[in-house]
Write an enzyme that holds these catalytic residues in place. Sequence first.
Site, mmCIF file in Angstrom:
data_model
loop_
_atom_site.group_PDB
_atom_site.id
_atom_site.type_symbol
_atom_site.label_atom_id
_atom_site.label_comp_id
_atom_site.label_asym_id
_atom_site.label_seq_id
_atom_site.Cartn_x
_atom_site.Cartn_y
_atom_site.Cartn_z
ATOM 1 N N LYS A 188 -27.669 1.953 19.774
ATOM 2 C CA LYS A 188 -27.660 1.320 18.424
ATOM 3 C C LYS A 188 -28.197 2.138 17.166
ATOM 4 C CE LYS A 188 -31.712 -1.599 17.454
ATOM 5 N NZ LYS A 188 -32.564 -0.768 18.635
ATOM 6 N N ARG A 242 -34.554 2.952 9.216
ATOM 7 C CA ARG A 242 -34.575 4.331 8.929
ATOM 8 C C ARG A 242 -33.583 5.051 9.453
ATOM 9 N NH1 ARG A 242 -39.757 4.978 12.919
ATOM 10 N NH2 ARG A 242 -40.195 2.959 12.532
#
Length: 330
Positions: A188, A242
């Site tokens: 992912k 992030r």
Amino acid sequence: MASSTPKNKVCILGSGNWGSTAARIVGSNVTKLPAFDNDVKIWVYEEMVDGKKLTDIINTQHENVNCPKRHRCADAAEAVKGATHIIVVIPHQFIQNLLNTIHGHTLPNARAISNQGMTTMTQIIHRTLAIPVSCLSGANIANEIAEEKYCETTIGCSDPTRLSYGGLCSTSPTFSDVIGVEFCGALKNIVAVGAGFIDGLGLGNNTKAAIIRIGFLEMRRLAMHISELRHRDVITTCYGGRNRLLAEAFVKTGKPMHQLEQEMLNGQKLQGYLTAGEVFSYIDGCGVTDHFPLFTNIYQICYENRSPRSIFDGLNVDFSQDTLGTMAPL
């Protein structure tokens, strides 16, 4: 009459965003679980800050007053001493050296749980320490969990009867497919890098949704041939976190990922583009890169200086029929 049964002890290896989040949750939960000792040890990578040891600064200035028995230490072997539950929250590129340090210092009945993931973190931990290992996966954003916002977390455990993290970590579903949970939890992050490219190009939510959909199908295709897992949530990671943030900055600034990592993450590590390299090496070795155009494009953008707009190249793959056959096991 007091029970003579020894209490479980928790050690957290890592003190970044996820380590700090784990410390907050676990530190609070152990006070509510009679089977656990309230003393939680946290291993911190020691460094000097303004002439002072980081562990000293954290222990003296940033201790949570609601959980006074969380002890930070720089000696990993000392941190795991006596621990029955070890929570591993460090980037995978550093895990082997740390495990070599604590090898021989863990209890034979200890168990571990990892939140990272082609050789997976759980495989490395089990191979080195010879203890049962489970995998914790989100998608979760660490600072939102630290702020006690609602989320769901998945744990992969080969033997759920041995899993005693539920109350400790406040988690939700449990699956027997450890590698699947961990593997798709890593994939992912690659999709999130692609989503960040779309944000950097300013192409809007329709385009981003299309990239996420294709990314999910490629995750599913690869997972079907390596693991039993069929479904993981990628939405949270593609809209926050992030990996998406740095990928957006990568497009807007033209700076390389490793430079943005240094400038924007304050010492933390970015997993998405590293995983993209590992996954590409695997699918390229299997000769099936044409079946994974999105993963291949993201790799080439990150590592081969391709234009971020090349992310759309070859995305008309037919996912309706699976023709890959059995791929090499991890």
